[in-house]
Design a protein around this motif. Sequence first.
Motif, PDB file in Angstrom:
ATOM      1  N   PRO A 138       0.645  -1.408   0.219  1.00 19.93           N
ATOM      2  CA  PRO A 138       0.028  -0.256   0.076  1.00 19.93           C
ATOM      3  C   PRO A 138       0.709   1.101   0.143  1.00 19.93           C
ATOM      4  CG  PRO A 138      -1.140  -1.666   0.948  1.00 19.93           C
ATOM      5  CD  PRO A 138      -0.171  -2.431   1.153  1.00 19.93           C
ATOM      6  N   ARG A 139       1.948   1.508   0.261  1.00 14.86           N
ATOM      7  CA  ARG A 139       2.530   2.010   0.454  1.00 14.86           C
ATOM      8  C   ARG A 139       3.362   2.938  -0.637  1.00 14.86           C
ATOM      9  NH1 ARG A 139       5.655   6.238   4.144  1.00 14.86           N
ATOM     10  NH2 ARG A 139       5.738   8.187   3.008  1.00 14.86           N
ATOM     11  N   ASP A 140       3.656   2.166  -1.558  1.00 16.66           N
ATOM     12  CA  ASP A 140       4.078   2.692  -3.035  1.00 16.66           C
ATOM     13  C   ASP A 140       3.030   2.667  -3.715  1.00 16.66           C
ATOM     14  OD1 ASP A 140       6.648   1.473  -4.615  1.00 16.66           O
ATOM     15  OD2 ASP A 140       4.212   1.123  -5.915  1.00 16.66           O
ATOM     16  N   VAL A 141       1.449   2.464  -3.919  1.00 18.52           N
ATOM     17  CA  VAL A 141       0.205   2.692  -4.301  1.00 18.52           C
ATOM     18  C   VAL A 141       0.223   3.796  -3.903  1.00 18.52           C
ATOM     19  CG1 VAL A 141      -2.148   1.948  -4.652  1.00 18.52           C
ATOM     20  CG2 VAL A 141      -0.621   0.054  -4.253  1.00 18.52           C
ATOM     21  N   HIS A 347      15.038  -1.698   9.233  1.00 16.11           N
ATOM     22  CA  HIS A 347      15.988  -0.693   9.253  1.00 16.11           C
ATOM     23  C   HIS A 347      16.253   0.251   8.940  1.00 16.11           C
ATOM     24  CE1 HIS A 347      18.704  -4.523  10.409  1.00 16.11           C
ATOM     25  NE2 HIS A 347      19.335  -3.566  10.652  1.00 16.11           N
ATOM     26  N   GLY A 348      14.480   1.102   8.437  1.00  9.73           N
ATOM     27  CA  GLY A 348      14.303   2.433   8.186  1.00  9.73           C
ATOM     28  C   GLY A 348      14.521   2.691   6.909  1.00  9.73           C
ATOM     29  N   LEU A 349      15.366   1.825   6.145  1.00  9.51           N
ATOM     30  CA  LEU A 349      15.848   2.231   4.636  1.00  9.51           C
ATOM     31  C   LEU A 349      14.479   1.341   3.188  1.00  9.51           C
ATOM     32  CD1 LEU A 349      18.706   0.204   4.697  1.00  9.51           C
ATOM     33  CD2 LEU A 349      19.103   2.245   4.748  1.00  9.51           C
ATOM     34  N   PRO A 350      14.086   2.124   2.683  1.00  7.89           N
ATOM     35  CA  PRO A 350      12.897   1.953   1.429  1.00  7.89           C
ATOM     36  C   PRO A 350      13.396   0.398   0.365  1.00  7.89           C
ATOM     37  CG  PRO A 350      14.648   4.330   0.989  1.00  7.89           C
ATOM     38  CD  PRO A 350      15.227   3.103   2.144  1.00  7.89           C
ATOM     39  N   GLY A 351      12.177   0.117   0.324  1.00  9.42           N
ATOM     40  CA  GLY A 351      11.736  -1.297  -0.040  1.00  9.42           C
ATOM     41  C   GLY A 351      11.056  -1.537  -1.295  1.00  9.42           C
ATOM     42  N   ASN A 352      11.643  -0.076  -2.213  1.00 16.05           N
ATOM     43  CA  ASN A 352      10.845   0.280  -3.677  1.00 16.05           C
ATOM     44  C   ASN A 352      11.651   0.388  -4.725  1.00 16.05           C
ATOM     45  OD1 ASN A 352      10.593   2.732  -2.703  1.00 16.05           O
ATOM     46  ND2 ASN A 352       8.416   2.699  -3.430  1.00 16.05           N
ATOM     47  N   ALA A 353      11.360   0.195  -5.446  1.00 18.30           N
ATOM     48  CA  ALA A 353      12.382   1.349  -6.690  1.00 18.30           C
ATOM     49  C   ALA A 353      11.485   1.452  -7.863  1.00 18.30           C
ATOM     50  CB  ALA A 353      12.778  -0.592  -7.333  1.00 18.30           C
ATOM     51  N   PRO A 354      10.913   2.938  -7.014  1.00 14.70           N
ATOM     52  CA  PRO A 354      10.296   3.768  -7.779  1.00 14.70           C
ATOM     53  C   PRO A 354      10.572   3.591  -9.694  1.00 14.70           C
ATOM     54  CG  PRO A 354      11.428   4.941  -6.416  1.00 14.70           C
ATOM     55  CD  PRO A 354      12.894   3.303  -6.544  1.00 14.70           C
ATOM     56  N   GLY A 355      11.813   3.872 -10.387  1.00 10.17           N
ATOM     57  CA  GLY A 355      11.719   3.302 -11.487  1.00 10.17           C
ATOM     58  C   GLY A 355      10.857   2.436 -11.886  1.00 10.17           C
ATOM     59  N   CYS A 356      10.115   1.392 -11.497  1.00 13.11           N
ATOM     60  CA  CYS A 356      10.150   0.337 -11.736  1.00 13.11           C
ATOM     61  C   CYS A 356       8.402   0.178 -11.448  1.00 13.11           C
ATOM     62  CB  CYS A 356      10.691  -1.048 -11.171  1.00 13.11           C
ATOM     63  SG  CYS A 356      12.310  -1.552 -11.471  1.00 13.11           S
ATOM     64  N   ALA A 360       6.271   7.937  -6.555  1.00 15.94           N
ATOM     65  CA  ALA A 360       6.987   9.134  -7.076  1.00 15.94           C
ATOM     66  C   ALA A 360       8.253   9.494  -5.894  1.00 15.94           C
ATOM     67  CB  ALA A 360       6.320  10.080  -5.959  1.00 15.94           C
ATOM     68  N   GLY A 361       8.693   8.366  -5.142  1.00 11.42           N
ATOM     69  CA  GLY A 361      10.125   8.144  -5.124  1.00 11.42           C
ATOM     70  C   GLY A 361      10.039   7.035  -4.259  1.00 11.42           C
ATOM     71  N   PRO A 362      11.413   7.182  -3.311  1.00 11.38           N
ATOM     72  CA  PRO A 362      12.009   5.525  -2.641  1.00 11.38           C
ATOM     73  C   PRO A 362      10.655   5.570  -1.175  1.00 11.38           C
ATOM     74  CG  PRO A 362      14.037   6.594  -3.226  1.00 11.38           C
ATOM     75  CD  PRO A 362      12.667   7.811  -3.476  1.00 11.38           C
ATOM     76  N   ARG A 363      10.593   4.889  -0.749  1.00 10.23           N
ATOM     77  CA  ARG A 363       9.474   4.729   0.196  1.00 10.23           C
ATOM     78  C   ARG A 363       9.506   3.269   1.201  1.00 10.23           C
ATOM     79  NH1 ARG A 363       8.856   9.125  -1.781  1.00 10.23           N
ATOM     80  NH2 ARG A 363       6.595  10.243  -1.718  1.00 10.23           N
TER      81      ARG A 363
END
Length: 403
Positions: A138-141, A347-356, A360-363
């Motif tokens: 959902p966060r990527d959406v 670890h508080g790091l983004p898990g999406n690849a926005p270009g794929c 709108a950006g890393p989340r």
Amino acid sequence: MRVIGLMSGTSYDAVDAAACDLAHRPGEDGVLHLTPLGMVSEPYPESLRAELAAALPPARTTLADVCRLDTRIGQAFGRLAVRADRELCRGKAELVASHGQTVYHWAADGQVHGTLQLGEPAWIAEASGRPVVSDFRPRDVAAGGQGAPLVSLIDLMLLRGRPGVPAALNIGGIANVTVVPGHADPVAFDTGPGNALIDAAVRQLTGGRLAYDEDGALAAAGRVHEGLLRRMLTEPYYRLPAPRTTGKELFHEGYLQARIAEFGQIAPQDLLATLTRLTARTVADALRPLGATEVFASGGGVRNPTLTAMLRAELAGTPLRTSEELGLPAAAKEAYAFAVLGYLTLHGLPGNAPGCTGAAGPRILGSITPGRRPLRLPAPPPGAPRSLSVRADGPGVRPSALR
């Protein structure tokens, strides 16, 4: 950190659990090291699978059904997490990452408006005692993305730096690809049906006695119905630009029946041969314009030799391999991928690849449900990892190629 990844795909036949050790090492900030510890899998109880099938689109359902499914799926995931911790982690798992069971992906006009995965994480946390990361999509959406394929980030980490234009392919109920050109932006999207229409046809033709075409035997005995294949290939979805995602909201039994009805009686083996060719053709049609020079396949479709033979023919010389050559078993790759995504979230790091995905950006993805102990978040590494190093001799990893 010892992490268990839980996954059930769009075929909704079983829950898979893959366990691994994940670590950043000093001086290697851009590399995440993964040591596979093995995989266990359990089929859904038949009653639960039947309830799930009866509730999926285009069927009508009730909130009571959704509540019962959310609970029972969560309990099934929890039982397998406990087993994976005991058998693969010797009781030392530190985190569970649960993809859940996708029941609806709300896509319209090339945009995803929402996505729903069931499998309440509280049941997993209660059973295992471990913190659980869940609800990744959902966060990527919400950030404008498709919410899929999230595995594209792990594909990038595995394929980046390989010569030519490597591609990863996963054939579950729906098939998806990630393509990594050397001097252009990566691309990832759902190509269309993987096993979804094949499985739907088998269930209908056998009155539910069989759930899939084992070893592709039925398709191997048939001949492709060229008229039906041409009709199926007119589906507008195949011409949407990337990123694009789909699901059984589109490719379901009713969709199949509406198209078969235009052609009268078709022999069962010919129907399955045609649907198998459809999957191979649409995957190859998606990869061809992107110039893929090698393809690493994973997912349940890899176990279908008729499908892989057709895919090899459609790829016309582009090498077709399995994800084992990258260190991850074909049957467990997605479960390992979500173990990595859970680790990144904790670890508080983004898990999406926005270009794929088109976000709108890393989340940072997902929600965290605490386990039995107080929740203590680890300090974030100096930076997000760019590559994934897999220990090839980890338990359960046997390098192989498609034959």
